[in-house]
Design a protein around this motif. Structure first.
Motif, PDB file in Angstrom:
ATOM      1  N   PHE A  39       0.839  -1.201   0.000  1.00 35.99           N
ATOM      2  CA  PHE A  39       0.000   0.000   0.000  1.00 35.99           C
ATOM      3  C   PHE A  39       0.873   1.250   0.000  1.00 35.99           C
ATOM      4  CE2 PHE A  39       0.877  -0.417   4.536  1.00 35.99           C
ATOM      5  CZ  PHE A  39       1.068   0.898   4.941  1.00 35.99           C
ATOM      6  N   TYR A  40       0.265   2.342  -0.463  1.00 37.05           N
ATOM      7  CA  TYR A  40       0.833   3.680  -0.356  1.00 37.05           C
ATOM      8  C   TYR A  40      -0.274   4.624   0.096  1.00 37.05           C
ATOM      9  CZ  TYR A  40       4.681   1.956  -3.283  1.00 37.05           C
ATOM     10  OH  TYR A  40       5.736   1.249  -3.781  1.00 37.05           O
ATOM     11  N   ASP A 109       8.536  18.846  -0.734  1.00 38.43           N
ATOM     12  CA  ASP A 109       8.664  17.416  -0.442  1.00 38.43           C
ATOM     13  C   ASP A 109       7.385  16.664  -0.816  1.00 38.43           C
ATOM     14  OD1 ASP A 109      11.167  17.744   0.562  1.00 38.43           O
ATOM     15  OD2 ASP A 109      10.588  17.623   2.670  1.00 38.43           O
ATOM     16  N   THR A 110       7.568  15.392  -1.140  1.00 39.04           N
ATOM     17  CA  THR A 110       6.461  14.437  -1.193  1.00 39.04           C
ATOM     18  C   THR A 110       6.652  13.472  -0.034  1.00 39.04           C
ATOM     19  OG1 THR A 110       6.158  14.562  -3.594  1.00 39.04           O
ATOM     20  CG2 THR A 110       5.388  12.564  -2.501  1.00 39.04           C
ATOM     21  N   GLU A 111       5.618  13.334   0.773  1.00 39.18           N
ATOM     22  CA  GLU A 111       5.670  12.411   1.910  1.00 39.18           C
ATOM     23  C   GLU A 111       4.599  11.349   1.746  1.00 39.18           C
ATOM     24  OE1 GLU A 111       5.909  13.921   5.895  1.00 39.18           O
ATOM     25  OE2 GLU A 111       6.530  15.894   5.169  1.00 39.18           O
ATOM     26  N   MET A 112       4.947  10.132   2.108  1.00 39.05           N
ATOM     27  CA  MET A 112       3.959   9.059   2.014  1.00 39.05           C
ATOM     28  C   MET A 112       4.261   7.955   3.021  1.00 39.05           C
ATOM     29  SD  MET A 112       5.004   7.167  -1.554  1.00 39.05           S
ATOM     30  CE  MET A 112       5.586   8.651  -2.380  1.00 39.05           C
ATOM     31  N   LEU A 113       3.224   7.199   3.307  1.00 42.69           N
ATOM     32  CA  LEU A 113       3.357   5.962   4.056  1.00 42.69           C
ATOM     33  C   LEU A 113       3.338   4.820   3.052  1.00 42.69           C
ATOM     34  CD1 LEU A 113       0.677   6.556   6.851  1.00 42.69           C
ATOM     35  CD2 LEU A 113       3.108   7.143   6.914  1.00 42.69           C
ATOM     36  N   CYS A 114       4.175   3.821   3.266  1.00 41.03           N
ATOM     37  CA  CYS A 114       4.131   2.638   2.411  1.00 41.03           C
ATOM     38  C   CYS A 114       4.348   1.411   3.281  1.00 41.03           C
ATOM     39  CB  CYS A 114       5.176   2.716   1.300  1.00 41.03           C
ATOM     40  SG  CYS A 114       6.882   2.889   1.858  1.00 41.03           S
ATOM     41  N   GLY A 115       3.902   0.283   2.797  1.00 44.01           N
ATOM     42  CA  GLY A 115       4.056  -0.924   3.597  1.00 44.01           C
ATOM     43  C   GLY A 115       3.698  -2.173   2.831  1.00 44.01           C
ATOM     44  N   LYS A 116       3.963  -3.321   3.466  1.00 48.71           N
ATOM     45  CA  LYS A 116       3.694  -4.631   2.883  1.00 48.71           C
ATOM     46  C   LYS A 116       2.996  -5.521   3.902  1.00 48.71           C
ATOM     47  CE  LYS A 116       7.784  -5.179  -0.138  1.00 48.71           C
ATOM     48  NZ  LYS A 116       8.983  -6.025  -0.339  1.00 48.71           N
ATOM     49  N   TYR A 117       2.134  -6.382   3.369  1.00 44.70           N
ATOM     50  CA  TYR A 117       1.545  -7.486   4.134  1.00 44.70           C
ATOM     51  C   TYR A 117       1.990  -8.783   3.467  1.00 44.70           C
ATOM     52  CZ  TYR A 117      -1.640  -3.721   5.531  1.00 44.70           C
ATOM     53  OH  TYR A 117      -2.179  -2.537   5.981  1.00 44.70           O
ATOM     54  N   TRP A 118       2.536  -9.695   4.261  1.00 47.50           N
ATOM     55  CA  TRP A 118       2.937 -10.988   3.706  1.00 47.50           C
ATOM     56  C   TRP A 118       1.734 -11.917   3.695  1.00 47.50           C
ATOM     57  CZ3 TRP A 118       7.230 -10.057   1.480  1.00 47.50           C
ATOM     58  CH2 TRP A 118       8.134  -9.161   2.040  1.00 47.50           C
ATOM     59  N   LEU A 119       1.454 -12.548   2.553  1.00 45.41           N
ATOM     60  CA  LEU A 119       0.266 -13.368   2.386  1.00 45.41           C
ATOM     61  C   LEU A 119       0.637 -14.756   1.872  1.00 45.41           C
ATOM     62  CD1 LEU A 119      -2.125 -10.823   0.585  1.00 45.41           C
ATOM     63  CD2 LEU A 119      -1.796 -11.155   3.046  1.00 45.41           C
ATOM     64  N   ASP A 120      -0.148 -15.729   2.293  1.00 48.11           N
ATOM     65  CA  ASP A 120      -0.034 -17.086   1.766  1.00 48.11           C
ATOM     66  C   ASP A 120      -0.991 -17.185   0.579  1.00 48.11           C
ATOM     67  OD1 ASP A 120      -0.027 -19.748   1.145  1.00 48.11           O
ATOM     68  OD2 ASP A 120      -0.320 -20.467   3.191  1.00 48.11           O
TER      69      ASP A 120
END
Length: 312
Positions: A39-40, A109-120
């Protein structure tokens, strides 16, 4: 459990990961496909998401985007074409190292949140499978209030780590995933599963099966539970879900068994009782027919995959 919670729980692995980035000028980063969801959320400025094989998506302040199937993509300050992206893009991990918060933020500036979810991804629920490659949730005044609240809490937690952050951060990230899927379900006009969960009969049947999958369900009993005739239940459920009620129940019981094999040390006999099978033999036979392997081999393979992720 409800269907959305169950659909997320059976594929969710370990703790999600998140990062807050701040960048400026010309930049371009590449993330290859992976088993998971990403996600972002744009907090300031604007940028472009360029998914592999898809149309560019412009992201402005307050926009959230979910990539539920781990699609490879480029994230950049401008809509570069594929050839330029191939030449300019730096690996995503390198980009993260170069975009930490600066002591003196700049108005450009450009600021953002980003992340990952590990999925089966081997046992994905059709509700999750139905999500498009890119779920874009533009910011609208007064829209997606729960999602906005989760974003604000997550951004605040990443700004300044407080006591309890080790629990708060993964919990907020899980909440963010739920709210992004919820928001998609309220906006989509073509999804089968939003239609299924919006139909009172089908939703009631799904709620009953997910609440107590080990119960001795039959079409007659489920029809009584939902307050309609058996033919009406069968017609509406099959049309919206894609398989008859008892076929869906059989599949869901085996998905639950696989989850328990992966996540618990329970014996096959205990798992069989929890998912509605009368004996370990009956469960093993059905499991091998569905997954093409025995429960014991499945558990061993799941343990190997978990060890590989820990090393990586």
């Amino acid at each position: 459990m409800d269907v959305v919670s169950d659909a997320i729980s059976v594929v969710h692995l370990g703790h999600p990961w998140s990062h807050r980035v701040r960048t400026r000028g010309s930049w371009c980063a590449r993330l290859d496909p992976y088993d998971g969801a990403g996600f972002y959320v744009v907090l300031k400025g604007r940028c472009w998401l360029l998914p592999d094989g898809g149309a560019p998506v412009r992201l402005g302040v307050g926009d959230a985007v979910l990539l539920p199937h781990g699609a490879g993509h480029v994230i950049a300050d401008s809509p570069v074409d594929a050839a330029v992206a191939q030449e300019k893009a730096v690996p995503f991990e390198q980009w993260l190292e170069e975009t930490g918060p600066r002591a003196l933020p700049d108005r450009d500036d450009t600021e953002m949140l980003c992340g990952k979810y590990w999925l089966d991804c081997s046992r994905i629920h059709p509700l999750v499978a139905e999500l498009p490659e890119v779920v874009h949730l533009p910011h609208r005044v007064g829209g997606h209030l729960e999602l906005r609240a989760a974003i604000d809490l997550l951004a605040g937690e990443l700004d300044e780590r407080q006591p309890g952050s080790c629990i708060a951060l993964p919990s907020l990230l899980d909440l963010l995933l739920v709210y992004m899927i919820r928001s998609w379900m309220t906006e989509t006009t073509s999804g089968a599963w939003p239609s299924a969960l919006g139909d009172p009969v089908t939703a009631a049947a799904l709620r009953a099966l997910h609440s107590n999958p080990a119960a001795p369900w039959s079409n007659d009993r489920l029809a009584v539970e939902t307050g309609v005739s058996r033919p009406t239940l069968a017609r509406r459920f099959t049309t919206l879900v894609g398989r008859p009620p008892m076929a869906y129940l059989t599949w869901w019981r085996l998905i639950l068994a696989a989850t328990l094999l992966r996540d618990t040390p329970d014996t096959l006999a205990a798992i069989a009782g929890r998912v509605g099978y009368g004996s370990p033999y009956a469960l093993s036979h059905a499991f091998q027919r569905e997954f093409g392997t025995t429960p014991g081999r499945y558990r061993a393979q799941a343990a190997d995959r978990s060890a590989d992720r820990s090393v990586g």
